[in-house]
Design a protein around this motif. Sequence first.
Motif, PDB file in Angstrom:
ATOM      1  N   PHE A  54       0.799  -1.217   0.000  1.00  0.00           N
ATOM      2  CA  PHE A  54       0.000   0.000   0.000  1.00  0.00           C
ATOM      3  C   PHE A  54       0.835   1.272   0.000  1.00  0.00           C
ATOM      4  N   ALA A  55       2.149   1.131  -0.105  1.00  0.00           N
ATOM      5  CA  ALA A  55       2.998   2.300  -0.334  1.00  0.00           C
ATOM      6  C   ALA A  55       2.898   2.741  -1.788  1.00  0.00           C
ATOM      7  N   VAL A  56       2.422   1.854  -2.660  1.00  0.00           N
ATOM      8  CA  VAL A  56       2.197   2.190  -4.068  1.00  0.00           C
ATOM      9  C   VAL A  56       0.998   3.135  -4.127  1.00  0.00           C
ATOM     10  N   PRO A  57       1.163   4.352  -4.658  1.00  0.00           N
ATOM     11  CA  PRO A  57       0.071   5.337  -4.637  1.00  0.00           C
ATOM     12  C   PRO A  57      -1.222   4.840  -5.286  1.00  0.00           C
ATOM     13  N   GLU A  58      -1.118   4.089  -6.351  1.00  0.00           N
ATOM     14  CA  GLU A  58      -2.319   3.588  -7.033  1.00  0.00           C
ATOM     15  C   GLU A  58      -3.126   2.664  -6.121  1.00  0.00           C
TER      16      GLU A  58
END
Length: 118
Positions: free
Chosen positions: A33-37
Amino acid sequence: MTQTIVNLTLPIVTNKIDTILAAYPLYEYRQVFAVPELRQKLTAYVLARLPVVYVTMDSGAVCDMEPTGHCYSSAQHDQINQLIHQGIEALLGRPELWQRQRSSELVEAEPIPSSWFG
């Protein structure tokens, strides 16, 4: 002054998502969930299931406003927390999310016996 419509729910949800992910026992969840998408998909999952609260304010006052959770009851805060956990489970249950993470990592394949020869 000009009036602006402000979404009070979005900052509350994003703050709760940050808090919950920081406390999650598995580091992999925080990495995914560090991935912005994916973070946006989680936020959208929660917002789609909540009554959103809006207010109108003077444009100058919007910048000074800090997110406050007073527009929701304690039961609704519990519901937001539950929706965040459900969203994490729902999004991580989808294989294409894990494939995206795995493709970004270099993984050594283990030798597997072939059944091609019978």
